[in-house]
Design an enzyme around this catalytic site. Structure first.
Site, mmCIF file in Angstrom:
data_model
loop_
_atom_site.group_PDB
_atom_site.id
_atom_site.type_symbol
_atom_site.label_atom_id
_atom_site.label_comp_id
_atom_site.label_asym_id
_atom_site.label_seq_id
_atom_site.Cartn_x
_atom_site.Cartn_y
_atom_site.Cartn_z
ATOM 1 N N GLY A 161 0.863 -1.183 0.020
ATOM 2 C CA GLY A 161 0.000 0.060 0.043
ATOM 3 C C GLY A 161 0.899 1.339 0.006
ATOM 4 O O GLY A 161 1.961 1.284 0.814
ATOM 5 N N ARG A 193 1.082 -5.366 -5.108
ATOM 6 C CA ARG A 193 1.358 -6.414 -4.261
ATOM 7 C C ARG A 193 1.443 -7.511 -5.067
ATOM 8 O O ARG A 193 0.630 -7.879 -5.932
ATOM 9 C CB ARG A 193 0.036 -6.539 -3.262
ATOM 10 C CG ARG A 193 -0.254 -5.388 -2.300
ATOM 11 C CD ARG A 193 -1.453 -5.700 -1.383
ATOM 12 N NE ARG A 193 -2.095 -4.578 -0.981
ATOM 13 C CZ ARG A 193 -1.924 -3.611 -0.160
ATOM 14 N NH1 ARG A 193 -0.820 -3.898 0.710
ATOM 15 N NH2 ARG A 193 -2.512 -2.791 0.352
ATOM 16 N N ASP A 217 5.367 -4.820 5.942
ATOM 17 C CA ASP A 217 5.750 -5.875 6.140
ATOM 18 C C ASP A 217 5.677 -6.979 5.034
ATOM 19 O O ASP A 217 6.420 -7.968 4.942
ATOM 20 C CB ASP A 217 5.018 -6.528 7.712
ATOM 21 C CG ASP A 217 3.543 -6.638 7.347
ATOM 22 O OD1 ASP A 217 3.011 -6.225 6.364
ATOM 23 O OD2 ASP A 217 2.998 -7.182 8.322
ATOM 24 N N THR A 245 4.298 2.953 5.307
ATOM 25 C CA THR A 245 3.071 2.506 5.571
ATOM 26 C C THR A 245 2.344 3.513 6.327
ATOM 27 O O THR A 245 2.965 3.946 7.588
ATOM 28 C CB THR A 245 2.913 1.009 6.155
ATOM 29 O OG1 THR A 245 1.621 0.689 6.821
ATOM 30 C CG2 THR A 245 3.908 0.830 7.241
ATOM 31 N N ASP A 292 -0.077 2.331 8.385
ATOM 32 C CA ASP A 292 -0.306 1.789 9.687
ATOM 33 C C ASP A 292 0.401 1.629 10.870
ATOM 34 O O ASP A 292 -0.147 1.542 11.867
ATOM 35 C CB ASP A 292 -0.538 0.212 9.043
ATOM 36 C CG ASP A 292 -1.620 -0.146 7.991
ATOM 37 O OD1 ASP A 292 -2.457 0.896 7.785
ATOM 38 O OD2 ASP A 292 -1.334 -1.086 7.253
ATOM 39 N N ASP A 294 2.708 -0.157 11.787
ATOM 40 C CA ASP A 294 2.892 -1.495 12.212
ATOM 41 C C ASP A 294 3.959 -2.246 12.135
ATOM 42 O O ASP A 294 4.063 -3.350 12.039
ATOM 43 C CB ASP A 294 1.698 -2.400 11.891
ATOM 44 C CG ASP A 294 1.722 -2.625 10.347
ATOM 45 O OD1 ASP A 294 2.478 -1.860 9.598
ATOM 46 O OD2 ASP A 294 0.872 -3.195 9.826
ATOM 47 N N ARG A 317 -5.321 -2.245 8.932
ATOM 48 C CA ARG A 317 -5.142 -3.649 8.432
ATOM 49 C C ARG A 317 -5.388 -4.381 9.961
ATOM 50 O O ARG A 317 -6.695 -4.528 10.244
ATOM 51 C CB ARG A 317 -3.771 -3.821 7.958
ATOM 52 C CG ARG A 317 -3.912 -5.254 7.044
ATOM 53 C CD ARG A 317 -2.677 -5.502 6.614
ATOM 54 N NE ARG A 317 -1.677 -4.850 6.965
ATOM 55 C CZ ARG A 317 -0.478 -5.406 6.772
ATOM 56 N NH1 ARG A 317 0.032 -6.146 5.887
ATOM 57 N NH2 ARG A 317 0.598 -4.496 7.324
HETATM 58 O O1 F6P Z 1 -1.345 -0.971 4.739
HETATM 59 C C1 F6P Z 1 -1.935 -0.204 4.311
HETATM 60 C C2 F6P Z 1 -3.340 -0.357 4.043
HETATM 61 O O2 F6P Z 1 -4.090 1.093 4.008
HETATM 62 C C3 F6P Z 1 -4.199 -0.977 5.368
HETATM 63 O O3 F6P Z 1 -4.254 0.076 6.239
HETATM 64 C C4 F6P Z 1 -5.532 -1.373 4.673
HETATM 65 O O4 F6P Z 1 -5.995 -2.464 5.420
HETATM 66 C C5 F6P Z 1 -5.058 -1.941 3.352
HETATM 67 O O5 F6P Z 1 -3.772 -1.262 3.138
HETATM 68 C C6 F6P Z 1 -5.929 -1.925 2.205
HETATM 69 O O6 F6P Z 1 -5.502 -2.322 1.185
HETATM 70 P P1 F6P Z 1 -6.086 -2.117 -0.370
HETATM 71 O O7 F6P Z 1 -5.504 -0.585 -0.743
HETATM 72 O O8 F6P Z 1 -5.306 -2.896 -1.137
HETATM 73 O O9 F6P Z 1 -7.359 -1.974 -0.290
#
Ligand code: F6P
Length: 325
Positions: A14, A75, A106, A129, A131, A133, A175
């Site tokens: 992300g 990803r 991660d 990120t 997050d 995290d 997440r």
């Molecule tokens: O890891 C970053 C994040 O924005 C999380 O907070 C969220 O759960 C996820 O990515 C959403 O991913 P996507 O943009 O693939 O829906």
């Protein structure tokens, strides 16, 4: 130790505000030290497809203030396969890339760790990120901007909540981490914060709402996504059932949290760790993430950086209890 000559840089997973500032720092530092830099588009997918190009000072001009990532991101499922990683390595070799800076979270570091070991490739990671995290850094690049985006949104929600005497459940990203919800819940004056790290006792939340000031009907519940108590709609349903008198609304902030111009904090963090990543690679660091711990540069092995179960400061939840009465 062989001398590094050409650093490949990519963003993966992300996106987060400040990734561009990090790319800029990596490119400019590499050039400063007389190294070549190769940009890799769309993370591991681009590595596998051979989407690599030389970067110079000019290619990172006027990006420090921009959200998103000029290198794009993805990803990659293919990189999880032996064949995918082999192809990626062939492409890096063809472009004479002999070290990498991986910017992401991660998932990015899990891939980097395997790849670095499989092909003896020096890789240093930057924590990118929203997050927050990751272990090994107090803050990740993008978190500060994201939490500021959240509180601006919640301040606006509070205006309308107050006018209509409504209860709002605001769901934020993270997440499996409640760090966005926790900090923004305090900063926005939420009545309750529900996060995956602490067992959600909905009954206690209900009792708290009951006990709350009778004169103040507008309320904000800050909810982290993916909690065991369910999503905003489920919690909204239960509140409606328990308190049919509450006029309840749900607001899921979503990807607005990932965009926007990075805050000063994120730009400075990205610049500091970006410089440290290149200098670290030159000094022999590999398979490590570079972050800031207590405002000092710190290198942490990928394995430790991606360790789950980041401790939540219990004081934060106590603060909400005290202040939201
Ligand atoms: O890891 C970053 C994040 O924005 C999380 O907070 C969220 O759960 C996820 O990515 C959403 O991913 P996507 O943009 O693939 O829906």
């Amino acid at each position: 130790m062989t001398q590094i000559k050409n650093i490949g840089v990519y963003t993966s997973g992300g996106d987060s505000p400040g990734m561009n500032a990090a790319i800029r720092a990596v490119v400019r530092t590499a050039i400063y030290y007389g190294l070549d830099v190769t940009g890799i588009r769309r993370g591991y997918d681009g590595m596998i497809k051979g989407d690599l190009f030389p970067m110079d000072r000019q290619s990172v001009s006027n990006i420090i203030q921009r959200g998103g990532t000029i290198l794009k991101t993805a990803r990659s499922e293919q990189f999880k396969t032996v064949e995918g990683r082999k192809q990626a390595f062939e492409n890096l070799k063809a472009h004479k890339v002999d070290a990498l800076v991986a910017i992401g979270g991660d998932g990015t570091f899990t891939g980097a760790k395997i790849f670095g070991q499989e092909y003896d490739m020096p890789i240093v990671g930057l924590p990118g990120t929203i997050d927050n995290d990751l272990c090994g850094t107090d803050f990740t690049i993008g978190y500060d901007t994201a939490i500021n985006t959240v509180i601006q949104a919640v301040d606006k929600i509070r205006d309308t909540a107050e006018s209509h005497d409504r209860l709002f459940i605001v769901e934020v990203m993270g997440r499996d981490s409640g760090l966005i919800a926790l900090r923004t819940g305090i900063a926005a004056g939420a009545e309750a914060i529900l996060i995956p790290e602490s067992k959600t006792d909905l009954q206690a939340v209900f009792e708290k709402l009951e006990r709350g000031r009778k004169d103040k009907k507008s309320k904000i519940i800050m909810l982290a996504e993916n909690g065991e108590a369910g999503d905003a709609f489920e919690i909204g349903r239960q509140i409606k059932e328990k308190f049919p008198n509450y006029d309840t609304r749900i607001s899921i902030l979503g990807h607005i949290q990932r965009g926007g111009s990075p805050s000063c904090m994120d730009r400075v963090l990205a610049s500091r760790v970006g410089v440290a990543a290149v200098e670290g690679l030159m000094a022999g660091h590999r398979n490590e993430m570079v972050g800031l711990i207590h405002n000092e540069i710190a290198f942490t092995p990928f394995d430790n950086a991606i360790k789950r179960n980041i401790d939540i400061n219990p004081d934060f939840l106590k603060i909400v209890d005290i202040l939201a009465t």
